[in-house]
Enzyme design. Sequence first.
Site, PDB file in Angstrom:
ATOM      1  N   GLU A 132      -6.851 -10.264  -2.072  1.00 16.30           N
ATOM      2  CA  GLU A 132      -7.690  -9.772  -0.981  1.00 16.30           C
ATOM      3  C   GLU A 132      -9.120  -9.510  -1.457  1.00 16.30           C
ATOM      4  OE1 GLU A 132      -5.780  -6.710   1.313  1.00 16.30           O
ATOM      5  OE2 GLU A 132      -3.791  -7.519   0.924  1.00 16.30           O
TER       6      GLU A 132
ATOM      7  N   GLU B 280       0.803  -1.222   0.000  1.00 14.68           N
ATOM      8  CA  GLU B 280       0.000   0.000   0.000  1.00 14.68           C
ATOM      9  C   GLU B 280       0.838   1.275   0.000  1.00 14.68           C
ATOM     10  OE1 GLU B 280      -2.627  -0.561   3.322  1.00 14.68           O
ATOM     11  OE2 GLU B 280      -3.613  -2.291   2.408  1.00 14.68           O
TER      12      GLU B 280
END
Length: 551
Positions: free
Chosen positions: A432, A331
Amino acid sequence: MKVSTGKLIFFLLIVLFEGGYSSEQTSEKADDSSKKPSVKVPYDYSANIEASSAFLATSSSFFRRGVVSLVACSSRLIALLCNACACSASRSQRNLCMAAASSAATRARAPRRSRAALSRSTSRRITTTHSLFSKGTGDITAVIVTPDGKFTNAGAIVAQSECWTLLKGGATSLCEGKGDLFFQDRKKKVKITVESGGKPLPDAELSVEWVAKGFPLGNAMTKEILDIPEYEEWFTRRFKWATMENEMKWYSTEYHEGDEGYEAADRMLALAQRHNISVRGHSVFWDDQSHQMGWVSKLGEVELRAAVAKHLESVVSRYAGKVIHWDVVNENLHFSFFEDKLGKDASAEIFKEVAKLDSKPILFMNEFNTIEQAGDLAPVPTNYSDAPACLKDGFYYLVLLAPSHFDKPNIPYMRGSLDTLAAAKVPIWLTEVDVAKGPKQVEYLEEVMREGFGHPGVKGIMMWAAWHAKGCYVMCLTDNNFKNLPVGDVVDRLLEEWRKVPEKPRTDGKGVFEAELFHGEYRVTVKHESLKEPIVQTVDLDSKSEAKLTC
C-alpha cells in the site's frame, strides 16, 4: 584504534548528514580525548577493516573503557554489548544500556541515498557501516552520481550476514552542483558458462533479457481492469505482482448475509494468471469496526464465530494454492473488532485456521503507520513481538508487512523501523505504498521506493496506486487515457534501472560470461559462427549465482 565513544558517534553522525568529506578537511588524532571536536570533521586515517569484525560505540557511562570492540553478529550484538555493563547494574541501568546500544546502532547506519553539494575538483570521502539481514554475503557498492549525470563508484565491500562491515571510499567531482550518494546491494555477481559439444564456447555473442521476476515491485488493481483493454495492457506490461484493492474482502464477497459472490475476484485472478502475475490475497478479515457489514456487527458471539468460520473456509479454500500471500487479519494492532467480540486470541486462531486450509502462502499481518509515522504508538515495530503469530509447518512465527501511506516521508525513521523489524528475521513487504499529492510527490515517492528497495530486509514492494476512472485513493500513476503521470514516470524509470542488463556481452576464452545482475530470471540468446541458429534458454539467477547453457 582507540577512539573516545563520543568522538566516534560524532564522526558517524557527521557522515550521516554531510555525506562525505572535503579534500580540504584536516586530520585530527581521534584518541586524544582532551581535545574538543574541531569545527572541521576529523578524518581518522588509521581506521581499517579486519576480517569478520564488527564494532559499535555508545555514550552510555556503563561502558567504562569508552569503546567496545567485538567480533559478533548483529543478532547478538546488543546483548553482548550489554553484557559488558557492570554486573551490579540495576534493571533500569541495564535497560538504559540496551537503549543506548540500540540507538547507536541506528545512528551508525549509512544513508542509502543522500544528496550533497559538490564543488569542482573537490574530493568527497565516505565512511559508513553496513549489515546484511539476509543469509550469506552480498556486495555493497557506494555510487556517487555527479551533477553531470555520471556514475562514479566510490567504494565497495562484501558485507556479511548480520555483521557490521566498514566501507571507506570516496570520489572526486569534476563539476559543481547537487550530487547523489546511494548504495547498491540488490545485485549479485553471476556466472554463465556456455558449452557446445561438451566443450567451452569462447567469444560467443550473448543477449541477456530480464524475464521475471526479480525483486517484487507490484501494484494494486481494480475490477475496472476487466473491461478496459488499455488498462490491462498498461498494468500487465509493468507489473508481475498484484493485489486486488477490494474484490477479495469480505464486504465485497458477502455484503448481504448468505449472498456470496466471487465473480470479480475470480476474473481478476484469471487475468493475472494469463499474464504470469503473482497475486497477494488481501484480505481474509479486517479488524476495523467501521468496515464490518451491518449484519456482521449485530451478531452475537456464537453467531459471529460461525460466520467467521464460514467465510474463512469459503475464501481461503477457493483461492488455496493460487495466491502467494494471505493478509490474514488486516490492521489488528490499531483495531480489535474480532478480539472484542471473540476474545483476545481471535486473530491468532484465525491465523491457525488459514494455515490449515492453505499451507503454501506466507501469512502476513497488514498494518499501517509501521514505518510512516513516528507518533503512532500502536504499530511501532517493537509491538510486533506481542502480535498474533501464525502456524505453519508445525512452527509459530510472525511475518511482517507494512502498508506505507506517506505524507512527507521521514526516511531516517523509516530506516530505523525497518532495521528493527528485520531483526526478527522474517520477510518484510512494503504494501500500500503511496505518497500524498504535493509539490514534492514525485521526489518523495522515489525516496521511499529506493529506501525500500535498498534495505536487505525488504523482500518486496506493492504500491497502493490502483486506477479508478473517478479518481484514485491517494495516488494515480496514469491518467484516464493511460498516459503516465509524473509519478508513473518515476516507477517506469526505477523498473528500467532495476532490470538493466549489460550491453553486447560475450563469453571469454573459457566460454564464461560474468556480470553483476539483479536477481531474477533471464532469457539468454547465444549466437556463434559455429551454430546454425541462435540458441535461446531461460536461466534462473534468482536463487542461483551460476548457470550453464548447452548448445
